[in-house]
Design an enzyme around this catalytic site. Structure first.
Site, PDB file in Angstrom:
ATOM      1  N   ASN A 111       1.055  -1.039  -0.178  1.00 18.70           N
ATOM      2  CA  ASN A 111      -0.383   0.130   0.041  1.00 18.70           C
ATOM      3  C   ASN A 111       0.848   1.131   0.144  1.00 18.70           C
ATOM      4  O   ASN A 111       1.845   1.516   0.300  1.00 18.70           O
ATOM      5  CB  ASN A 111      -0.803   0.045   1.443  1.00 18.70           C
ATOM      6  CG  ASN A 111      -1.995   1.137   1.599  1.00 18.70           C
ATOM      7  OD1 ASN A 111      -2.424   1.612   0.629  1.00 18.70           O
ATOM      8  ND2 ASN A 111      -1.445   1.685   2.817  1.00 18.70           N
ATOM      9  N   HIS A 113       0.788   5.463   1.331  1.00 24.08           N
ATOM     10  CA  HIS A 113       0.384   6.057   2.638  1.00 24.08           C
ATOM     11  C   HIS A 113       1.032   7.561   1.994  1.00 24.08           C
ATOM     12  O   HIS A 113       2.203   7.354   2.494  1.00 24.08           O
ATOM     13  CB  HIS A 113       0.488   5.455   3.839  1.00 24.08           C
ATOM     14  CG  HIS A 113      -0.105   6.169   4.817  1.00 24.08           C
ATOM     15  ND1 HIS A 113      -1.716   6.629   5.106  1.00 24.08           N
ATOM     16  CD2 HIS A 113      -0.081   7.124   5.438  1.00 24.08           C
ATOM     17  CE1 HIS A 113      -2.041   7.739   5.913  1.00 24.08           C
ATOM     18  NE2 HIS A 113      -0.668   7.771   6.456  1.00 24.08           N
ATOM     19  N   SER A 140       4.919   6.458   2.008  1.00 25.76           N
ATOM     20  CA  SER A 140       5.585   5.251   2.714  1.00 25.76           C
ATOM     21  C   SER A 140       5.185   4.932   1.703  1.00 25.76           C
ATOM     22  O   SER A 140       3.403   4.067   1.456  1.00 25.76           O
ATOM     23  CB  SER A 140       5.611   5.044   3.918  1.00 25.76           C
ATOM     24  OG  SER A 140       6.163   6.407   4.784  1.00 25.76           O
ATOM     25  N   ASP A 149      -2.674   0.453   7.785  1.00 22.58           N
ATOM     26  CA  ASP A 149      -1.131   1.407   7.530  1.00 22.58           C
ATOM     27  C   ASP A 149      -0.053   1.463   8.400  1.00 22.58           C
ATOM     28  O   ASP A 149       1.222   1.907   9.086  1.00 22.58           O
ATOM     29  CB  ASP A 149      -1.603   3.272   7.800  1.00 22.58           C
ATOM     30  CG  ASP A 149      -2.559   3.564   6.660  1.00 22.58           C
ATOM     31  OD1 ASP A 149      -2.729   3.059   6.169  1.00 22.58           O
ATOM     32  OD2 ASP A 149      -3.345   4.708   7.084  1.00 22.58           O
TER      33      ASP A 149
HETATM   34  C1  GRF Z   1      -2.412   8.717  -2.788  1.00 26.76           C
HETATM   35  O1  GRF Z   1      -2.433  10.101  -1.916  1.00 26.76           O
HETATM   36  C2  GRF Z   1      -2.923   7.831  -1.749  1.00 26.76           C
HETATM   37  O2  GRF Z   1      -1.365   7.758  -1.058  1.00 26.76           O
HETATM   38  C3  GRF Z   1      -3.064   7.875  -0.429  1.00 26.76           C
HETATM   39  O3  GRF Z   1      -5.382   7.795  -1.643  1.00 26.76           O
HETATM   40  C4  GRF Z   1      -4.674   8.873  -2.705  1.00 26.76           C
HETATM   41  C5  GRF Z   1      -4.732   7.886  -3.537  1.00 26.76           C
HETATM   42  O4  GRF Z   1      -4.510   9.292  -4.937  1.00 26.76           O
HETATM   43  N1  GRF Z   1      -3.587   6.569   0.009  1.00 26.76           N
HETATM   44  P1  GRF Z   1      -4.364   8.166  -6.523  1.00 26.76           P
HETATM   45  O5  GRF Z   1      -5.989   7.661  -6.619  1.00 26.76           O
HETATM   46  O6  GRF Z   1      -3.237   7.707  -7.166  1.00 26.76           O
HETATM   47  O7  GRF Z   1      -4.685   9.490  -7.475  1.00 26.76           O
END
Ligand code: GRF
Length: 236
Positions: A111, A113, A140, A149
């Protein structure tokens, strides 16, 4: 003989810009992974539609069709398996998964984050980083475990927080870092150079590379690093 590329399924809920960055990276023939499908818990997610238009196998697996976390986890797991995934990447997948699902994919689900974990787990990370007075912030990529997370970090990128930042401006800077970090981290996992063992990330064949120092706010001229020998002269 060239190694088979790992089959990757992405889980998304929205815009899909990280998915787009991974799709772009995988266009390079030598990249060790290929995106083979996209699953979303939001039927009309922008990223799902974009992937569909590009000819990817896409599925919507939503709460409306599967009530309860376990049923939704099971249906999502089934879709991922049908697509023949080796690795699952969550890219803005905005729902919590249960421990059973996390355990099935332990070490094979990652994932991204938008914070330097373990700081600022959860939502609104940019506003919270500003509120806390952080001078650096970042993103991260981590292995997914049952703790939100909370799984072991694979790779992180850091950006400066600038004096005039608001959450929006800071989030754009972090997002650009995400788009560079995620393909790099997926490469490490797909090549088996970053693995989850006993709840930690272990690495093999990872070059040390150049060690940069980020100081924020930057001064006109960063102080030179003193060499260790001259420092030793001041040690009592
Ligand atoms: C990103 O900031 C990711 O880190 C978070 O949600 C957002 C998703 O953006 N978990 P996208 O859909 O990849 O444009």
């Amino acid at each position: 003989m060239t190694k088979a590329r790992k089959r990757v399924v992405a889980l998304i809920s929205g815009r899909g810009s990280n998915l787009a960055a991974l799709i772009e990276a995988a266009k390079e023939p030598a990249y060790p992974a290929e995106i083979v499908g996209v699953v979303s818990n939001v039927a009309d997610a922008q990223g799902l539609e974009a992937a569909r238009q590009q000819g990817f196998d896409t599925r919507a697996v939503t709460k409306a069709d599967h009530s309860g976390r376990e049923a939704l986890d099971a249906a999502t797991d089934e879709a991922i398996r049908e697509m023949g995934a080796d690795i699952v990447v969550m890219a803005g997948y905005m729902r919590l998964i249960g421990s059973g699902f996390a355990e099935k994919w332990a070490g094979r689900m990652i994932n991204i984050h938008p914070s330097i974990l373990p700081l600022f787990k959860g939502l609104d990370t940019h506003a919270r980083a500003l509120e806390a007075g952080m001078r650096v912030h970042g993103c991260s990529v981590h292995f997914v475990t049952a703790e939100m997370d909370g799984g072991p970090v694979i790779a992180q990128a850091v950006v400066p927080v600038l004096p005039d930042d608001d959450a929006e401006r800071l989030s754009r800077r972090v997002l650009r870092a995400e788009h560079r970090l995620y393909p790099h981290a997926l490469r490490l996992v797909a090549e088996g150079r970053a693995r989850m063992e006993a709840g930690r990330t272990v690495y093999s064949g990872v070059a040390e590379g150049e060690r940069d120092l980020l100081i924020s706010p930057a001064t006109e001229r960063l102080p030179e690093a003193a060499d260790l020998e001259s420092l030793a002269r001041f040690t009592p």
